[in-house]
Design an enzyme around this catalytic site. Sequence first.
Site, PDB file in Angstrom:
ATOM      1  N   ASP A  29       0.852  -1.185   0.000  1.00  0.00           N
ATOM      2  CA  ASP A  29       0.000   0.000   0.000  1.00  0.00           C
ATOM      3  C   ASP A  29       0.894   1.243   0.000  1.00  0.00           C
ATOM      4  O   ASP A  29       1.892   1.314   0.714  1.00  0.00           O
ATOM      5  CB  ASP A  29      -0.902  -0.002   1.237  1.00  0.00           C
ATOM      6  CG  ASP A  29      -2.044   0.989   1.106  1.00  0.00           C
ATOM      7  OD1 ASP A  29      -3.206   0.555   1.004  1.00  0.00           O
ATOM      8  OD2 ASP A  29      -1.776   2.217   1.090  1.00  0.00           O
ATOM      9  N   ILE A  30       0.496   2.238  -0.789  1.00  0.00           N
ATOM     10  CA  ILE A  30       1.301   3.457  -0.934  1.00  0.00           C
ATOM     11  C   ILE A  30       1.277   4.298   0.353  1.00  0.00           C
ATOM     12  O   ILE A  30       2.181   5.097   0.592  1.00  0.00           O
ATOM     13  CB  ILE A  30       0.792   4.280  -2.145  1.00  0.00           C
ATOM     14  CG1 ILE A  30       1.876   5.194  -2.684  1.00  0.00           C
ATOM     15  CG2 ILE A  30      -0.475   5.049  -1.820  1.00  0.00           C
ATOM     16  CD1 ILE A  30       1.560   5.786  -4.054  1.00  0.00           C
ATOM     17  N   ASN A  86     -12.975  -3.115   2.650  1.00  0.00           N
ATOM     18  CA  ASN A  86     -13.940  -2.033   2.785  1.00  0.00           C
ATOM     19  C   ASN A  86     -14.920  -2.100   1.614  1.00  0.00           C
ATOM     20  O   ASN A  86     -14.524  -2.401   0.490  1.00  0.00           O
ATOM     21  CB  ASN A  86     -13.222  -0.682   2.775  1.00  0.00           C
ATOM     22  CG  ASN A  86     -12.254  -0.543   3.936  1.00  0.00           C
ATOM     23  OD1 ASN A  86     -12.554  -0.978   5.046  1.00  0.00           O
ATOM     24  ND2 ASN A  86     -11.100   0.047   3.682  1.00  0.00           N
ATOM     25  N   GLU A  94     -12.282   3.433  -1.105  1.00  0.00           N
ATOM     26  CA  GLU A  94     -11.823   4.542  -1.958  1.00  0.00           C
ATOM     27  C   GLU A  94     -11.506   4.093  -3.377  1.00  0.00           C
ATOM     28  O   GLU A  94     -11.667   4.855  -4.323  1.00  0.00           O
ATOM     29  CB  GLU A  94     -10.573   5.195  -1.349  1.00  0.00           C
ATOM     30  CG  GLU A  94     -10.873   5.957  -0.075  1.00  0.00           C
ATOM     31  CD  GLU A  94      -9.614   6.472   0.620  1.00  0.00           C
ATOM     32  OE1 GLU A  94      -8.508   6.256   0.093  1.00  0.00           O
ATOM     33  OE2 GLU A  94      -9.763   7.072   1.688  1.00  0.00           O
ATOM     34  N   VAL A  95     -11.006   2.870  -3.506  1.00  0.00           N
ATOM     35  CA  VAL A  95     -10.658   2.345  -4.829  1.00  0.00           C
ATOM     36  C   VAL A  95     -11.648   1.228  -5.160  1.00  0.00           C
ATOM     37  O   VAL A  95     -11.732   0.230  -4.433  1.00  0.00           O
ATOM     38  CB  VAL A  95      -9.211   1.818  -4.871  1.00  0.00           C
ATOM     39  CG1 VAL A  95      -8.909   1.235  -6.249  1.00  0.00           C
ATOM     40  CG2 VAL A  95      -8.225   2.938  -4.532  1.00  0.00           C
ATOM     41  N   HIS A  99     -10.361  -5.489  -3.129  1.00  0.00           N
ATOM     42  CA  HIS A  99      -9.035  -5.760  -2.567  1.00  0.00           C
ATOM     43  C   HIS A  99      -9.148  -6.124  -1.099  1.00  0.00           C
ATOM     44  O   HIS A  99     -10.050  -5.682  -0.399  1.00  0.00           O
ATOM     45  CB  HIS A  99      -8.095  -4.561  -2.729  1.00  0.00           C
ATOM     46  CG  HIS A  99      -8.650  -3.264  -2.230  1.00  0.00           C
ATOM     47  ND1 HIS A  99      -9.559  -2.532  -2.964  1.00  0.00           N
ATOM     48  CD2 HIS A  99      -8.437  -2.553  -1.098  1.00  0.00           C
ATOM     49  CE1 HIS A  99      -9.878  -1.427  -2.299  1.00  0.00           C
ATOM     50  NE2 HIS A  99      -9.219  -1.426  -1.149  1.00  0.00           N
ATOM     51  N   HIS A 101      -6.970  -5.754   2.376  1.00  0.00           N
ATOM     52  CA  HIS A 101      -5.836  -5.162   3.070  1.00  0.00           C
ATOM     53  C   HIS A 101      -5.268  -6.244   3.992  1.00  0.00           C
ATOM     54  O   HIS A 101      -5.998  -6.775   4.835  1.00  0.00           O
ATOM     55  CB  HIS A 101      -6.271  -3.991   3.959  1.00  0.00           C
ATOM     56  CG  HIS A 101      -6.855  -2.827   3.215  1.00  0.00           C
ATOM     57  ND1 HIS A 101      -6.154  -1.667   2.977  1.00  0.00           N
ATOM     58  CD2 HIS A 101      -8.085  -2.638   2.685  1.00  0.00           C
ATOM     59  CE1 HIS A 101      -6.929  -0.803   2.334  1.00  0.00           C
ATOM     60  NE2 HIS A 101      -8.108  -1.368   2.146  1.00  0.00           N
TER      61      HIS A 101
HETATM   62  P1  5GP Z   1      -9.824   1.345   0.291  1.00  0.00           P
HETATM   63  O1  5GP Z   1     -10.072   2.588   1.082  1.00  0.00           O
HETATM   64  O2  5GP Z   1     -10.438   1.441  -1.089  1.00  0.00           O
HETATM   65  O3  5GP Z   1     -10.205   0.100   1.010  1.00  0.00           O
HETATM   66  O4  5GP Z   1      -8.259   1.245   0.139  1.00  0.00           O
HETATM   67  C1  5GP Z   1      -7.544   1.738  -0.951  1.00  0.00           C
HETATM   68  C2  5GP Z   1      -6.077   1.659  -0.600  1.00  0.00           C
HETATM   69  O5  5GP Z   1      -5.326   1.847  -1.783  1.00  0.00           O
HETATM   70  C3  5GP Z   1      -5.614   2.729   0.384  1.00  0.00           C
HETATM   71  O6  5GP Z   1      -5.061   2.101   1.554  1.00  0.00           O
HETATM   72  C4  5GP Z   1      -4.578   3.528  -0.394  1.00  0.00           C
HETATM   73  O7  5GP Z   1      -3.486   3.944   0.384  1.00  0.00           O
HETATM   74  C5  5GP Z   1      -4.162   2.564  -1.494  1.00  0.00           C
HETATM   75  N1  5GP Z   1      -3.751   3.193  -2.735  1.00  0.00           N
HETATM   76  C6  5GP Z   1      -4.398   4.179  -3.399  1.00  0.00           C
HETATM   77  N2  5GP Z   1      -3.740   4.511  -4.527  1.00  0.00           N
HETATM   78  C7  5GP Z   1      -2.641   3.707  -4.566  1.00  0.00           C
HETATM   79  C8  5GP Z   1      -1.565   3.592  -5.508  1.00  0.00           C
HETATM   80  O8  5GP Z   1      -1.477   4.274  -6.520  1.00  0.00           O
HETATM   81  N3  5GP Z   1      -0.624   2.654  -5.219  1.00  0.00           N
HETATM   82  C9  5GP Z   1      -0.670   1.876  -4.107  1.00  0.00           C
HETATM   83  N4  5GP Z   1       0.306   0.991  -3.943  1.00  0.00           N
HETATM   84  N5  5GP Z   1      -1.681   1.955  -3.201  1.00  0.00           N
HETATM   85  C10 5GP Z   1      -2.651   2.869  -3.435  1.00  0.00           C
END
Ligand code: 5GP
Length: 113
Positions: A29-30, A86, A94-95, A99, A101
Amino acid sequence: MATIFTKIINREIPATIVYETDNVLAFKDINPAAPIHILVVPKKEIPTVNDITPEDREIIGDMYLAIGKIAKDLGIAEEGYRVITNCNEYGGQEVFHLHFHLLGGKKLGPLVS
Ligand code: 5GP
């Protein structure tokens, strides 16, 4: 719709990839929320948990097998870790590419804040 994770899968943007199979990609994760924070994603574009179909059984199974393998490889299988997905607004997604985590490397706090 394609997200940033599809671009990572297609090597259009960089990521630190830790594991890959025909169905699954895993990368750091970034913005890590724990010392170890890996995202495990299906190569198939599945937006949310709500969009998983019976056809996806093998893919979802492969994602969990990947998690177990990565945890062992990173040396956190025995001490333990957390797996979170999530979903949509209230889940804080957010994405919109499914996925897991994989979080570990320290004793984690309460599940919900
Ligand atoms: P969500 O909130 O959708 O469950 O988690 C999305 C995750 O993707 C977040 O923890 C965020 O830090 C990670 N993320 C978003 N953009 C990128 C990216 O460009 N590269 C990587 N490696 N992680 C990302």
